[in-house]
Design a protein around this motif. Sequence first.
Motif, PDB file in Angstrom:
ATOM      1  N   ASP A 266       0.841  -1.194   0.000  1.00  0.00           N
ATOM      2  CA  ASP A 266       0.000   0.000   0.000  1.00  0.00           C
ATOM      3  C   ASP A 266       0.880   1.249   0.000  1.00  0.00           C
ATOM      4  OD1 ASP A 266      -2.296   1.684   0.309  1.00  0.00           O
ATOM      5  OD2 ASP A 266      -1.871   1.785   2.461  1.00  0.00           O
ATOM      6  N   ARG A 269       2.372   1.716  -3.482  1.00  0.00           N
ATOM      7  CA  ARG A 269       1.387   2.210  -4.443  1.00  0.00           C
ATOM      8  C   ARG A 269       1.113   3.697  -4.253  1.00  0.00           C
ATOM      9  NH1 ARG A 269      -2.912  -2.867  -3.970  1.00  0.00           N
ATOM     10  NH2 ARG A 269      -1.804  -4.291  -5.398  1.00  0.00           N
ATOM     11  N   SER A 272       4.042   5.737  -5.421  1.00  0.00           N
ATOM     12  CA  SER A 272       4.094   5.690  -6.881  1.00  0.00           C
ATOM     13  C   SER A 272       3.082   6.644  -7.492  1.00  0.00           C
ATOM     14  CB  SER A 272       3.830   4.252  -7.362  1.00  0.00           C
ATOM     15  OG  SER A 272       3.909   4.172  -8.768  1.00  0.00           O
ATOM     16  N   ARG A 273       1.868   6.672  -6.931  1.00  0.00           N
ATOM     17  CA  ARG A 273       0.834   7.586  -7.436  1.00  0.00           C
ATOM     18  C   ARG A 273       1.240   9.038  -7.239  1.00  0.00           C
ATOM     19  NH1 ARG A 273      -2.915   3.792  -5.116  1.00  0.00           N
ATOM     20  NH2 ARG A 273      -3.000   5.056  -3.222  1.00  0.00           N
TER      21      ARG A 273
END
Length: 302
Positions: A266, A269, A272-273
């Motif tokens: 999590d 992610r 990365s976003r």
Amino acid sequence: MADTLSQLYLGAGLTVLSHPLMYVKVLIQVGHEPLAPSMGRNIFGRPVLQLPGLFAYAKHIVKIDGKRGLFKGLTSRLCAGAMGTVVHSKVLQSYRNMKNSECSELGKNDPSSLYHVFEETTREMIARSTATLVTHPFHVITLRCMIQFIGRETKYSGIFSSVVTIYREEGILGFLAGLIPRLLGDVISLWLCNLLAYFINTYILEPPSQVSQIGELRSYSQAITGFLASMLTYPFVLVSNLMAVNNCGLVGGLPPYAAVYSSWIDCWRQLSREGNMSRGNSLFFRKAPAGRMYALDQKRFV
């Protein structure tokens, strides 16, 4: 024994010298930007909005906590380094003793063979992973001691008291926070480094007997591939450090300052976003992302 002692002394010296750098790096990794961005120029001479670099950040820490403030978490890091060196050495020695008792000589007489590279890399991977597993609790304590700078806390003030605090609040799993991405990063980096060096030396560089300078080039290939491997696996280091301090009761690991991640995947992610997978990788020429917010004495600057 003498080799292990020399490694301990050398490791301790390097740890002390590099600690301020790691301290600044960790604070940047968790997103703490206490100084407002300023206008500067990139390597091409173009004006850009830049965040303070290593020296400006370190100067800010010294201004608040003095020179000793740059060494928060050093004791637990020295313990981790010493214990890791001993464990690593013991595992390698056990491996050598085991191999010496075997009859197989496959690849042993050809250190340039791919089999030999796989064998040596596997041995090193086991030694490093074992050392990391044993010393990770000290690594967690080191990181938490460091991020206390953000909220001016003293929750983690010593190794023993920190161990008690983590066990009381999080149980055994608290000592393993961030371990999985750290292990993955170490293993991937090691294999990338050794395999890239092998293929470069074998298929790109000619034998030293044919080109006089190739021997010197071969000596640099391991360092170059190691640098490339560390760059490629940096996100694992970042995620591991963030998970080690995530939701630990300190301002730097709790909302609204920091997000609470359900798992290291999590965390990966979300970073990365946000485009933050390389946050803290560079301590110089740090370009300020457009539209981001930066804290300065509890105020916000766009």
